[in-house]
Design a protein around this motif. Structure first.
Motif, mmCIF file in Angstrom:
data_model
loop_
_atom_site.group_PDB
_atom_site.id
_atom_site.type_symbol
_atom_site.label_atom_id
_atom_site.label_comp_id
_atom_site.label_asym_id
_atom_site.label_seq_id
_atom_site.Cartn_x
_atom_site.Cartn_y
_atom_site.Cartn_z
ATOM 1 N N ARG A 50 0.829 -1.204 0.000
ATOM 2 C CA ARG A 50 0.000 0.000 0.000
ATOM 3 C C ARG A 50 0.864 1.255 0.000
ATOM 4 O O ARG A 50 0.582 2.230 -0.711
ATOM 5 C CB ARG A 50 -0.931 0.009 1.223
ATOM 6 C CG ARG A 50 -2.089 -0.966 1.138
ATOM 7 C CD ARG A 50 -3.136 -0.652 2.194
ATOM 8 N NE ARG A 50 -2.592 -0.715 3.547
ATOM 9 C CZ ARG A 50 -2.584 -1.813 4.298
ATOM 10 N NH1 ARG A 50 -3.069 -2.952 3.816
ATOM 11 N NH2 ARG A 50 -2.086 -1.791 5.523
ATOM 12 N N GLU A 70 -6.306 6.079 -10.017
ATOM 13 C CA GLU A 70 -6.321 5.161 -8.882
ATOM 14 C C GLU A 70 -7.445 4.144 -9.040
ATOM 15 O O GLU A 70 -7.273 2.953 -8.737
ATOM 16 C CB GLU A 70 -6.479 5.950 -7.585
ATOM 17 C CG GLU A 70 -5.268 6.806 -7.265
ATOM 18 C CD GLU A 70 -5.472 7.701 -6.066
ATOM 19 O OE1 GLU A 70 -4.510 7.933 -5.318
ATOM 20 O OE2 GLU A 70 -6.610 8.187 -5.871
ATOM 21 N N GLU A 126 -7.036 0.013 -9.469
ATOM 22 C CA GLU A 126 -7.717 -0.939 -8.586
ATOM 23 C C GLU A 126 -8.437 -2.024 -9.367
ATOM 24 O O GLU A 126 -8.666 -3.125 -8.833
ATOM 25 C CB GLU A 126 -8.708 -0.192 -7.695
ATOM 26 C CG GLU A 126 -8.043 0.688 -6.635
ATOM 27 C CD GLU A 126 -9.035 1.553 -5.886
ATOM 28 O OE1 GLU A 126 -10.248 1.469 -6.209
ATOM 29 O OE2 GLU A 126 -8.614 2.313 -4.994
#
Length: 282
Positions: free
Chosen positions: A168, A192, A196
């Motif tokens: 992360r 982002e 994902e």
């Protein structure tokens, strides 16, 4: 552990400067300081832009000239680094040489002018391979590499909790520092969101049209964002194998991660591991 490019770097330093690039946290700094006598960051021949005292020396253009090798870490963050390094190299080589490390930003900035042309060799450091772990790797070596990935820190820590936190943190750093600084992206949140969704598309033909439809953006935007991920060492792609006629019919590439532990299923994770091991030696 010895990295596979160490021997070639040692030979190249006899002729020119050496730049070491590659993904964040892949072990570039550790590799570089292993060429210093003390093999330590406390060595006076090691300078990093992230250390205030070193940064002042760099800004004042007061690099030491009494050591045979100077390691400059993250120096590309300094606006005038190319001219600084060129001047010192032209003046002191071969008595003094320079080993320079950096991540995606080094790849971008080293192409920002031709002042260093012909003065350096470039090496890209990849995640760990089986042969770097053991000259005669075992199934246990493969299992460990498969589970914890090829980035040295989580590999050595060998805990799933640390791996998750490290992963992360690395991804956040790439988005918040590298992409924000290097790329003209207006809506970082869309990137982002795209990233994902990529684990579910791993190892399958990558349809930019399908992604664009899912995210409700243009195909050109998706293509640009994937290219950004490639440049930032988050992903890489492999084209279909075959002649021009085959590639003309089957244009869609497969996408893989530089950190295969992002894959959420064993099959794609193993294919990703193999793809990256092959990429390393191509």
């Amino acid at each position: 552990m010895d990295r596979s490019i160490s021997k070639q770097i040692k030979e190249d330093l006899k002729e020119k400067m050496v730049f070491i690039g590659g993904p964040r946290q892949v072990g570039k700094t550790t590799l570089a300081i292993n060429f210093l006598p003390s093999k330590s960051k406390s060595d006076p021949a090691y300078l990093t832009w992230d250390q205030k005292s070193d940064r002042l020396l760099i800004q004042k253009e007061q690099l030491p000239a009494i050591y045979s090798l100077i390691v400059l870490d993250e120096i590309h963050k300094y606006r005038s680094w190319r001219n600084l390094v060129k001047g010192y190299f032209d003046r002191y080589f071969p008595k003094v040489n320079y080993l320079i490390t950096g991540s995606a930003r080094l790849d971008v900035y080293r192409h920002g002018g031709d002042s260093l042309h012909g003065r350096y060799y470039y090496h890209r450091l990849h995640p760990l391979s089986l042969k770097e772990l053991n000259n005669n790797p075992t199934s246990a070596d493969l299992a460990h590499l498969f589970k914890y990935g090829g980035f040295p820190e989580p590999f050595l820590k060998a805990t799933e909790r640390f791996l998750a936190r490290w992963r992360r943190s690395r991804i956040e750093s790439v988005f918040q520092e590298d992409i924000r600084e290097l790329e003209s992206v207006k809506d970082l949140s869309r990137l982002e969101l795209l990233f994902e969704t990529l684990p579910d598309r791993l190892c399958s033909p990558l349809s930019l049209n399908a992604i664009a439809k899912d995210l409700e953006v243009s195909r050109d935007s998706v293509a640009l964002w994937i290219e950004i991920f490639d440049r930032m060492y988050l992903t890489f792609r492999i084209s279909p194998y075959g002649g021009p006629k085959i590639r003309a019919v089957k244009k869609e590439q497969k996408l893989y991660f530089w950190d295969w532990t992002i894959a959420n299923k064993d099959g794609p994770r193993f294919e990703n591991l193999v793809a990256l091991q092959l990429l390393k030696y191509c």
